[in-house]
Write an enzyme that holds these catalytic residues in place. Structure first.
Site, mmCIF file in Angstrom:
data_model
loop_
_atom_site.group_PDB
_atom_site.id
_atom_site.type_symbol
_atom_site.label_atom_id
_atom_site.label_comp_id
_atom_site.label_asym_id
_atom_site.label_seq_id
_atom_site.Cartn_x
_atom_site.Cartn_y
_atom_site.Cartn_z
ATOM 1 N N ASP A 52 14.720 8.728 4.215
ATOM 2 C CA ASP A 52 13.646 8.741 3.696
ATOM 3 C C ASP A 52 13.651 8.453 2.474
ATOM 4 O O ASP A 52 12.946 7.906 1.612
ATOM 5 C CB ASP A 52 12.604 9.999 3.889
ATOM 6 C CG ASP A 52 12.236 10.088 5.238
ATOM 7 O OD1 ASP A 52 11.990 9.160 5.953
ATOM 8 O OD2 ASP A 52 11.942 11.330 5.520
ATOM 9 N N HIS B 151 0.556 -39.046 21.813
ATOM 10 C CA HIS B 151 1.589 -38.685 21.210
ATOM 11 C C HIS B 151 2.618 -39.832 21.608
ATOM 12 O O HIS B 151 3.483 -39.725 20.485
ATOM 13 C CB HIS B 151 2.134 -37.158 22.133
ATOM 14 C CG HIS B 151 1.242 -36.006 21.639
ATOM 15 N ND1 HIS B 151 0.063 -35.964 22.109
ATOM 16 C CD2 HIS B 151 1.820 -34.728 21.070
ATOM 17 C CE1 HIS B 151 -0.562 -34.768 21.492
ATOM 18 N NE2 HIS B 151 0.781 -34.114 20.906
ATOM 19 N N ASN C 1 -3.156 5.980 6.901
ATOM 20 C CA ASN C 1 -3.724 6.817 7.925
ATOM 21 C C ASN C 1 -4.356 5.713 8.993
ATOM 22 O O ASN C 1 -4.496 4.728 8.854
ATOM 23 C CB ASN C 1 -4.629 7.873 7.395
ATOM 24 C CG ASN C 1 -5.810 7.039 6.425
ATOM 25 O OD1 ASN C 1 -6.065 5.975 6.748
ATOM 26 N ND2 ASN C 1 -6.419 8.075 5.815
ATOM 27 N N GLU D 78 2.569 -34.798 30.241
ATOM 28 C CA GLU D 78 1.533 -33.589 29.856
ATOM 29 C C GLU D 78 0.159 -34.308 29.617
ATOM 30 O O GLU D 78 -0.783 -33.608 29.124
ATOM 31 C CB GLU D 78 2.136 -33.021 28.569
ATOM 32 C CG GLU D 78 3.307 -32.232 28.726
ATOM 33 C CD GLU D 78 3.919 -31.709 27.346
ATOM 34 O OE1 GLU D 78 3.101 -31.575 26.396
ATOM 35 O OE2 GLU D 78 4.533 -30.689 27.447
ATOM 36 N N THR E 154 4.090 9.679 11.897
ATOM 37 C CA THR E 154 5.596 9.443 11.863
ATOM 38 C C THR E 154 6.011 10.242 13.201
ATOM 39 O O THR E 154 5.560 11.202 13.815
ATOM 40 C CB THR E 154 6.099 10.213 10.745
ATOM 41 O OG1 THR E 154 7.657 9.893 10.609
ATOM 42 C CG2 THR E 154 6.086 11.547 10.612
ATOM 43 N N TYR F 44 0.776 -1.358 0.117
ATOM 44 C CA TYR F 44 -0.096 0.050 -0.156
ATOM 45 C C TYR F 44 0.826 1.082 0.033
ATOM 46 O O TYR F 44 1.844 1.395 0.886
ATOM 47 C CB TYR F 44 -0.884 0.068 1.407
ATOM 48 C CG TYR F 44 -1.686 1.370 1.233
ATOM 49 C CD1 TYR F 44 -2.910 1.147 0.266
ATOM 50 C CD2 TYR F 44 -1.739 2.489 1.891
ATOM 51 C CE1 TYR F 44 -4.044 2.247 0.481
ATOM 52 C CE2 TYR F 44 -2.650 3.329 1.803
ATOM 53 C CZ TYR F 44 -3.851 3.424 0.836
ATOM 54 O OH TYR F 44 -4.649 4.425 0.907
ATOM 55 N N GLU G 126 10.541 6.045 15.967
ATOM 56 C CA GLU G 126 10.725 5.482 14.762
ATOM 57 C C GLU G 126 12.065 6.034 14.113
ATOM 58 O O GLU G 126 12.619 5.316 13.573
ATOM 59 C CB GLU G 126 9.497 6.240 13.849
ATOM 60 C CG GLU G 126 9.471 5.795 12.407
ATOM 61 C CD GLU G 126 8.478 6.449 11.601
ATOM 62 O OE1 GLU G 126 8.078 6.066 10.443
ATOM 63 O OE2 GLU G 126 8.009 7.501 12.144
ATOM 64 N N HIS G 127 12.365 7.292 14.232
ATOM 65 C CA HIS G 127 13.637 7.615 13.546
ATOM 66 C C HIS G 127 14.377 8.539 14.679
ATOM 67 O O HIS G 127 13.945 9.425 15.401
ATOM 68 C CB HIS G 127 13.536 8.846 12.731
ATOM 69 C CG HIS G 127 12.553 8.520 11.319
ATOM 70 N ND1 HIS G 127 11.067 8.810 11.344
ATOM 71 C CD2 HIS G 127 12.769 7.876 10.299
ATOM 72 C CE1 HIS G 127 10.633 8.372 10.176
ATOM 73 N NE2 HIS G 127 11.739 7.719 9.581
ATOM 74 N N GLN H 201 9.971 16.243 9.658
ATOM 75 C CA GLN H 201 9.070 15.016 10.108
ATOM 76 C C GLN H 201 7.498 15.818 10.461
ATOM 77 O O GLN H 201 6.702 15.154 9.988
ATOM 78 C CB GLN H 201 9.549 14.365 11.214
ATOM 79 C CG GLN H 201 10.807 13.455 10.803
ATOM 80 C CD GLN H 201 10.602 12.646 9.674
ATOM 81 O OE1 GLN H 201 9.575 11.972 9.389
ATOM 82 N NE2 GLN H 201 11.377 12.983 8.379
ATOM 83 N N GLN I 29 -10.751 0.856 2.130
ATOM 84 C CA GLN I 29 -11.544 -0.102 0.937
ATOM 85 C C GLN I 29 -10.310 -0.788 0.148
ATOM 86 O O GLN I 29 -10.413 -1.892 -0.240
ATOM 87 C CB GLN I 29 -12.414 0.935 0.017
ATOM 88 C CG GLN I 29 -11.823 1.862 -0.878
ATOM 89 C CD GLN I 29 -11.824 2.925 -0.149
ATOM 90 O OE1 GLN I 29 -11.915 3.142 1.242
ATOM 91 N NE2 GLN I 29 -11.741 4.399 -0.762
ATOM 92 N N HIS J 7 4.903 16.220 7.700
ATOM 93 C CA HIS J 7 4.005 15.121 7.184
ATOM 94 C C HIS J 7 2.623 15.228 7.665
ATOM 95 O O HIS J 7 1.609 14.852 6.909
ATOM 96 C CB HIS J 7 4.622 13.525 7.935
ATOM 97 C CG HIS J 7 5.766 13.005 7.009
ATOM 98 N ND1 HIS J 7 5.437 12.255 6.082
ATOM 99 C CD2 HIS J 7 7.085 13.174 7.382
ATOM 100 C CE1 HIS J 7 6.685 11.831 5.459
ATOM 101 N NE2 HIS J 7 7.534 12.199 6.161
#
Length: 448
Positions: A374, A433, A226, A428, A249, A129, A340-341, A271, A193, A274
Site C-alpha cells: 500500500d 479493398h 466510491n 469477404e 478493497t 482521482y 485484489e491482494h 483491509q 462531479q 478501509h
C-alpha cells in the site's frame, strides 16, 4: 466474526467455487439514476454545478476549483517531516519499479521492403482521482502520478475532494504529495462531479487570481473511488478512457499451519479498516489456524481505531474463512477468487506463489504484508477488484501508453502480397479493398 466455508473433501468446479466463495455485491447500476443528473449538470453548467455539488456533498464550497500553486507550496512547507520522509521514500521506490516497465518501440521486418513498427505513445492528458472519504489517501497520489510520469504523459491533473476543515482545499497531505511529485495542476472536486469535470472540462471563473482558468478535459481517468465515482466512470467511458471500475478493497490469504495467526489476523483487519464493504478472506488447510485467527481477530479488533467499521466488514458476506484439504487445493481456490491482494503464508511460500495465476498483486511470505504494498514496496496499489484480476492488471506505466502500428511497404513488397490481399477481399465480399491495391499497379496483372 468470520463465517466459515468448508471445502475439504470436495472438488467443486470453477463455477461452483466462484459461487461458494465469500464475495460482496456492489450494484453500480443501482446508483446510475443518481449519478446521471450530476453528470448532466456538469455538462450543462460546468464549474458552477461542481461548486454547488461540493457544497451539497462535501459541506464546503471551494473558492475555486483550480488550487493555487502557492497552496501546494504551503502544504509541503507545513507537512510533518516524518510523513514527508515516508512519502519521499515511497516515491523513490515506486519510481524505481515503474521505470523498468516502460516499453520501447520495436521494428519488425516482415519481408524485404516491408516493416511494421510498434510505437508506444503516451496519452496526452490524464486525470488522476484521489479519494478523500473514509481515508484521505495521499499514497494514491504517488501510485497514480509516478506511472503517468514514467510513461512521459505531458499533462497531468490531480483531482481530490475539498475538505471543510481545510478551507475548501483538498487534504493538505494530498497537496504536499502533489508538490513533492512536481504536479502543478490540482482541482478541488470530488465524487461523480469530479469525474464529469475531468471528462468534460470547463471554465473556472472564480479563480482566486482574478483570471478565469480553463479546465481542459482529459483523455484518460485513473484512480479509485466510491460507487458514485465508479458509476460516473461507467457513464463517461468512451468519451474518456478509464483504468477500471474499482470496487471495495479485498485481501485473500492462503495459509497453512506454519502461518502466524496474529500476523494473519492483523492483515485481515488492515483491509477491513478501509470500508464496511471491504472483503477479508482466509483460505487455509489448518482448522487450528482458523480457530487461532478467530481469537486473534476478536482481540485485535477491540483495540483498533475503526473497530465498528472493521467488525461490519469482517462479519459481512464478503469476508470469511475457507477450509481446504491441501495447499494445492487452496491455490485452486484463490485462483478462482482472483483477489485484489493475495498473501501467501505457507511453507515454501515462493514456490506456492509461482502457481498463482489470478491476483492483482501477490505478497510472498510472512514479511511481505499488503500494508507494505500500500505504501512502500515500490509496487502499485491501484489493483483490479471483484475477481477482475482474472482478466485485468493493476495500474502501471502501460496504462498510460498506447501502441500504434506504423506500416511501411515498398512497391515491390506490396506487389508480392497483392494477390493475397485481393483473394481475402473477395472472400469477404469487399472487392473495393482489393481494387485499392490493384489500382496502384495500373492493372490486375501487374499486381500478381
Amino acid at each position: 466474526m468470520l463465517a466459515r466455508t468448508d471445502l475439504r473433501g470436495r472438488t467443486p468446479s470453477t463455477a461452483e467455487l466462484r459461487a461458494a466463495l465469500p464475495r460482496g455485491e456492489v450494484d453500480v447500476d443501482a446508483v446510475l439514476h443518481t449519478v446521471r443528473p450530476i453528470v448532466d449538470a456538469v455538462r450543462e453548467r460546468g464549474v458552477e454545478a461542481v461548486l454547488e455539488l461540493s457544497e451539497k456533498f462535501d459541506k464546503v464550497r471551494p473558492r475555486s476549483v483550480r488550487v493555487p500553486a502557492e497552496e501546494l507550496d504551503r502544504a509541503l512547507e507545513h507537512l510533518d517531516p516524518t510523513v514527508r520522509a515516508a512519502l519521499e521514500e515511497s516515491i523513490a521506490r515506486a519510481r524505481r519499479v515503474h521505470a523498468d516497465q516502460r516499453r520501447r518501440d520495436t521494428v519488425t521486418q516482415v519481408v524485404e521492403g516491408g516493416t511494421v513498427t510498434e510505437r508506444w505513445v503516451p496519452v496526452d492528458r490524464v486525470g488522476l482521482y484521489v479519494p478523500g472519504g473514509n481515508a484521505v489517501l495521499a499514497s494514491s497520489v504517488v501510485m497514480n502520478v509516478v506511472p503517468a510520469q514514467a510513461a512521459e504523459v505531458s499533462s497531468v491533473v490531480v483531482c481530490s475532494p475539498p475538505q471543510a476543515d481545510n478551507g475548501g482545499l483538498p487534504d493538505g497531505t494530498i497537496l504536499a504529495a502533489c508538490a513533492l511529485l512536481g504536479v502543478q495542476e490540482v482541482w478541488a472536486a470530488g465524487g461523480a462531479q469530479a469525474i464529469a469535470l475531468l471528462a468534460l472540462g470547463g471554465t473556472d471563473t472564480t479563480a482566486v487570481d482574478g483570471e478565469p482558468a480553463e479546465l481542459e478535459p482529459v483523455d484518460l481517468i485513473t484512480g479509485p473511488g466510491n460507487i458514485y465515482v465508479t458509476a460516473a466512470k461507467r457513464l463517461l467511458r468512451g468519451l474518456v478512457g478509464i483504468d477500471s471500475e474499482a470496487g471495495p478493497t479485498e485481501i485473500a490469504i492462503l495459509a497453512d499451519e506454519t502461518a502466524d495467526a496474529v500476523h494473519v489476523a492483523a492483515d485481515l483487519i488492515s483491509q477491513a479498516e478501509h470500508d464496511v464493504l471491504a472483503a477479508s478472506v482466509l483460505v487455509t488447510t489448518s482448522e487450528d489456524l482458523a480457530d487461532a485467527v478467530d481469537a486473534a481477530v476478536t482481540e485485535q479488533v477491540a483495540a483498533t481505531k475503526h473497530a465498528e467499521r472493521v467488525r461490519t466488514a469482517l462479519s459481512g458476506k464478503q469476508s470469511g474463512i475457507v477450509l481446504v484439504s491441501s495447499v494445492a487445493e487452496g491455490l485452486r481456490v484463490v485462483n478462482a477468487y482472483a483477489a485484489e491482494h493475495l498473501e501467501i503464508q505457507t511453507a515454501d511460500a515462493a514456490d506456492v506463489a509461482a502457481g498463482v495465476r489470478n491476483a492483482g498483486a501477490v505478497f510472498v511470505g510472512p514479511w511481505s504484508p499488503v500494508s507494505l504494498g500500500d505504501y512502500c514496496a515500490g509496487s502499485n496499489h491501484v489493483l483490479p477488484t471483484a475477481g477482475c484480476a482474472r482478466h485485468s492488471s493493476g495500474l502501471s506505466v502501460q496504462t498510460f501508453l498506447r501502441g500504434i502500428h506504423v506500416v511501411e511497404y515498398t512497391e515491390q513488397a506490396l506487389a508480392d502480397v497483392a494477390g493475397h490481399v485481393v483473394a481475402l477481399a473477395g472472400a469477404e465480399d469487399l472487392p473495393a479493398h482489393g481494387t485499392a491495391v490493384q489500382v496502384r499497379f495500373g492493372s490486375p496483372e501487374r499486381s500478381r
